[in-house]
Design a protein around this motif. Structure first.
Motif, PDB file in Angstrom:
ATOM      1  N   THR A  71      -9.509   6.119   2.775  1.00  0.00           N
ATOM      2  CA  THR A  71      -8.202   6.310   2.142  1.00  0.00           C
ATOM      3  C   THR A  71      -7.089   5.563   2.864  1.00  0.00           C
ATOM      4  OG1 THR A  71      -7.662   8.300   3.416  1.00  0.00           O
ATOM      5  CG2 THR A  71      -8.956   8.603   1.405  1.00  0.00           C
ATOM      6  N   THR A  72      -7.401   4.914   3.988  1.00  0.00           N
ATOM      7  CA  THR A  72      -6.355   4.233   4.750  1.00  0.00           C
ATOM      8  C   THR A  72      -6.601   2.731   4.758  1.00  0.00           C
ATOM      9  OG1 THR A  72      -7.565   4.430   6.846  1.00  0.00           O
ATOM     10  CG2 THR A  72      -6.088   6.235   6.255  1.00  0.00           C
ATOM     11  N   PRO A  73      -5.551   1.923   5.005  1.00  0.00           N
ATOM     12  CA  PRO A  73      -5.712   0.465   5.033  1.00  0.00           C
ATOM     13  C   PRO A  73      -6.573   0.017   6.210  1.00  0.00           C
ATOM     14  CG  PRO A  73      -3.401   1.096   4.821  1.00  0.00           C
ATOM     15  CD  PRO A  73      -4.149   2.332   5.169  1.00  0.00           C
ATOM     16  N   ASP A  74      -7.313  -1.084   6.019  1.00  0.00           N
ATOM     17  CA  ASP A  74      -8.128  -1.682   7.072  1.00  0.00           C
ATOM     18  C   ASP A  74      -7.500  -3.000   7.521  1.00  0.00           C
ATOM     19  OD1 ASP A  74      -9.960   0.362   6.874  1.00  0.00           O
ATOM     20  OD2 ASP A  74     -11.307  -0.739   5.549  1.00  0.00           O
TER      21      ASP A  74
ATOM     22  N   ILE B 226       3.275  -5.283  11.785  1.00  0.00           N
ATOM     23  CA  ILE B 226       2.636  -5.435  10.471  1.00  0.00           C
ATOM     24  C   ILE B 226       1.763  -4.228  10.169  1.00  0.00           C
ATOM     25  CG2 ILE B 226       0.899  -6.760   9.207  1.00  0.00           C
ATOM     26  CD1 ILE B 226       1.964  -9.275  10.554  1.00  0.00           C
ATOM     27  N   ILE B 227       1.039  -3.767  11.176  1.00  0.00           N
ATOM     28  CA  ILE B 227       0.104  -2.656  10.955  1.00  0.00           C
ATOM     29  C   ILE B 227       0.837  -1.337  10.780  1.00  0.00           C
ATOM     30  CG2 ILE B 227      -1.732  -1.299  12.034  1.00  0.00           C
ATOM     31  CD1 ILE B 227      -2.656  -3.936  13.378  1.00  0.00           C
TER      32      ILE B 227
ATOM     33  N   THR C 265       0.838  -1.198   0.000  1.00  0.00           N
ATOM     34  CA  THR C 265       0.000   0.000   0.000  1.00  0.00           C
ATOM     35  C   THR C 265       0.869   1.242   0.000  1.00  0.00           C
ATOM     36  OG1 THR C 265      -1.652  -1.175   1.324  1.00  0.00           O
ATOM     37  CG2 THR C 265      -1.875   1.212   1.165  1.00  0.00           C
ATOM     38  N   ILE C 266       0.636   2.137  -0.952  1.00  0.00           N
ATOM     39  CA  ILE C 266       1.317   3.436  -0.953  1.00  0.00           C
ATOM     40  C   ILE C 266       0.478   4.396  -0.121  1.00  0.00           C
ATOM     41  CG2 ILE C 266       2.038   5.401  -2.355  1.00  0.00           C
ATOM     42  CD1 ILE C 266       2.749   3.491  -4.566  1.00  0.00           C
ATOM     43  N   ASP C 267       0.987   4.765   1.058  1.00  0.00           N
ATOM     44  CA  ASP C 267       0.245   5.634   1.961  1.00  0.00           C
ATOM     45  C   ASP C 267       0.385   7.107   1.595  1.00  0.00           C
ATOM     46  OD1 ASP C 267      -0.599   3.468   3.384  1.00  0.00           O
ATOM     47  OD2 ASP C 267       0.837   3.692   5.018  1.00  0.00           O
ATOM     48  N   ASP C 268       1.541   7.485   1.032  1.00  0.00           N
ATOM     49  CA  ASP C 268       1.764   8.911   0.775  1.00  0.00           C
ATOM     50  C   ASP C 268       2.888   9.075  -0.237  1.00  0.00           C
ATOM     51  OD1 ASP C 268       1.381  11.826   1.476  1.00  0.00           O
ATOM     52  OD2 ASP C 268       3.482  11.608   2.044  1.00  0.00           O
ATOM     53  N   ILE C 269       2.775  10.087  -1.094  1.00  0.00           N
ATOM     54  CA  ILE C 269       3.859  10.476  -2.001  1.00  0.00           C
ATOM     55  C   ILE C 269       4.146  11.951  -1.761  1.00  0.00           C
ATOM     56  CG2 ILE C 269       4.623  10.695  -4.389  1.00  0.00           C
ATOM     57  CD1 ILE C 269       2.786   8.422  -5.141  1.00  0.00           C
TER      58      ILE C 269
ATOM     59  N   ALA D  72      -1.551   6.405   9.063  1.00  0.00           N
ATOM     60  CA  ALA D  72      -2.931   6.133   9.435  1.00  0.00           C
ATOM     61  C   ALA D  72      -3.346   4.732   9.013  1.00  0.00           C
ATOM     62  CB  ALA D  72      -3.856   7.173   8.803  1.00  0.00           C
ATOM     63  N   ALA D  73      -4.235   4.140   9.790  1.00  0.00           N
ATOM     64  CA  ALA D  73      -4.869   2.868   9.474  1.00  0.00           C
ATOM     65  C   ALA D  73      -6.089   2.736  10.367  1.00  0.00           C
ATOM     66  CB  ALA D  73      -3.910   1.694   9.683  1.00  0.00           C
TER      67      ALA D  73
END
Length: 563
Positions: free
Chosen positions: A424-427, A520-521, A249-253, A314-315
């Motif tokens: 917009t964040t991983p679950d 992991i999270i 997962t790309i969280d931010d660029i 964030a997640a």
């Protein structure tokens, strides 16, 4: 006395390949320095909005001049920061240091005054740069007149010079001086008030504003550097993984320092969570839409940093805990503690380990009693709960009845699908189960996992929640826990190192299990590269990150930014 006021500084900075990063100015007149002392735009043959920072922290920082010991120089009293943190230079009665500095009520009339080392320019950027104050045809100059010395005629009303060298003007590109990365240089101010009447403004013809330029595209003797070469498109050598073996997962660029790019990437494997991946395990390719190059171009990964929980990434996380009667059994090896006591301790440690930007909620599942199989699934803490509230809810779990695992997964996933979850964040859905699910519920448990993970086959990766399972205790259904978990895994009815998101938990190791899950999270990597196509501003850049985990297989993820 004349009260000409030396105004405020708003920086203009150009990065390599004629990249203009912002503007700053010093003004003289109007009672205060005018303009913004921070970067307000990013330019490369275009203008793009950028976040404004206060002067000392901008890419071209501006502040009072200080000496080698960090103490303010005597003439630094003319400089101050306004209420917004921007630099202003005041040489009249509005200066806040009047009475505590060498400052009088203004400048002497018919005089040539010099003030060494008043304010400083600091290079907070990414590389060494050359700095100068931009010249302007309208810059006011001394005119001939009665009592005006001949040597002053044609000279600037206000000039800026390097440090204390009053002959070294820094106005004009030919007078550019070097400011190495991380260092500061002080600027002196010279005023010539010949022939002016009381109350005159020295730079009113410039609207009391001049521009400071920091440009990495010139030599500091003013000689332009060669034009950059045309963009190239190296081959993208990252293979197509086909079916991903794990989640990337790309969280931010972050392109604030364009053409230098930072990509924050979350990789869902044990090695990634432990920080074991290196630059050789990553590949980056970038595609420019409607630009001068087509297709994905290979990029060189300059640096990889494992952030672990240091980054506030964030997640959304739901913890589904078994509250069946078997959780009330004694914890072997722990005097007067139950399995539930130990699980509660580990769950609270997980809450404490996760970064503050991670939202976490709690669901408990059991039945009303040993013989009453009516599911009793409760949600004592949703995703808006504070960490303290979640830990209190964990402490209040009581054990009774059976194990309606599927219903627990359904309720936890419903919370991850609710408006309280950030799309917009991983679950992540973390399930701890102690017993074998009640008769005839294994099918519903598997379907609940398929729905949560958005897959038809439990061996597929899917694009839903990452489901992490803990088979807790000797009575847990290990085969089911492995099946429900998200890949990468090997479907062999056991849980081992090949199963990245399934864990065998005991009262003795449950704290370490929850610690691994926290990695992991929250474990992320920052990948740094310099794009091979620094032109075509305003274009959308699609970024593909490929990860080859030696122990878990390969996968990729995509994101985008606007240059």
């Amino acid at each position: 006395m004349l009260p000409p006021q030396l105004g405020r500084v708003r920086p203009t900075v150009m990065k390599r390949r004629k990249f203009l990063l912002g503007t700053a100015a010093v003004s003289v007149g109007g009672g205060a320095l005018l303009g913004s002392g921070a970067f307000t735009s990013v330019e490369s043959q275009r203008t793009v909005s950028a976040e404004v920072s206060t002067d000392p922290n901008a890419y071209l920082g501006m502040d009072k001049c200080t000496d080698s010991n960090g103490s303010e120089t005597p003439n630094a009293s003319f400089a101050s920061l306004d209420n917004e943190g921007h630099l202003q230079i005041l040489m009249d009665e509005t200066n806040p240091t009047i009475g505590n500095s060498p400052l009088g009520d203004g400048l002497n009339s018919d005089s040539d005054s010099r003030f060494d080392r008043v304010f400083q320019l600091c290079n907070n950027g990414k590389q060494d740069t050359c700095v100068y104050i931009e010249d302007d045809p309208a810059w006011p100059k001394v005119e001939a007149g009665e009592d005006v010395p001949n040597e002053a005629v044609g000279e600037r009303r206000v000039d800026f010079y390097f440090e204390d060298d009053r002959t070294a003007s820094v106005v004009g590109e030919d007078n550019a001086f070097a400011v190495p990365l991380g260092e500061c240089r002080c600027i002196g101010v010279r005023t010539r008030t010949y022939g002016l009447s009381d109350g005159a403004e020295l730079l009113s013809a410039l609207d009391n504003m001049v521009t400071v330029v920091a440009d990495v595209n010139i030599d500091c003797d003013g000689t332009p550097l060669p034009e950059p070469e045309d963009p190239v498109c190296p081959d993208c050598t990252a293979p197509d993984p086909g079916t991903d073996d794990f989640a990337v997962t790309i969280d931010d660029i972050d392109d604030a320092a364009f053409p230098f790019i930072e990509v924050t990437t979350r990789v869902d494997t044990t090695a990634a969570g432990n920080g074991s991946l290196t630059a050789s395990d990553f590949d980056i390719c970038e595609e420019t839409e409607d630009g001068s190059v087509s297709g994905f171009c290979g990029q060189t990964v300059d640096n990889v940093t494992f952030t672990g929980g240091e980054e506030d990434e964030a997640a959304d996380v739901m913890l589904a805990m078994d509250a069946s009667g078997s959780m009330d059994e004694p914890a072997e090896g722990f005097f007067s503690s139950t399995k539930l006591d130990r699980a509660q301790m580990g769950a609270k440690a997980l809450v404490d380990e996760l970064p503050s930007e991670v939202n976490i909620g709690l669901v408990t599942f059991r039945t009303d009693g040993t013989f009453d199989l009516t599911p009793k699934v409760e949600k004592p803490a949703d995703l808006t709960a504070s960490a303290t509230d979640v830990k209190n809810a964990v402490d209040n779990i009581t054990a009774d009845g059976g194990t309606p695992l599927g219903e627990g997964i359904d309720v936890a996933q419903a919370e991850l699908d609710s408006p309280r979850s950030d799309p917009t964040t991983p679950d992540f859905l973390v399930v701890l189960s102690n017993g074998d699910p009640d008769p005839n519920t294994e099918g519903p448990s598997r379907q609940a996992a398929r729905d949560a993970r958005n897959v038809s086959d439990l061996n597929d990766s899917g694009n839903g929640s990452t489901l992490i399972t803990i088979a807790y205790g000797d009575d847990a259904n290990v085969n089911l826990a492995e099946d429900l978990s998200s890949p990468p895994k090997v479907d062999d009815d056991t849980i081992d190192d090949q199963d990245e998101n399934a864990f065998l938990g005991t009262p003795g190791n449950i704290d370490a299990v929850f610690e691994n899950i926290g990695q992991i999270i929250s474990g992320t990597y920052i990948l740094e590269y310099e794009t091979t196509n620094p032109v075509d501003p305003g274009t959308t850049r699609n970024v593909r990150v490929y990860v080859d985990d030696p122990n878990a297989g390969d996968a990729d993820g995509t994101g985008s930014y606007i240059a």
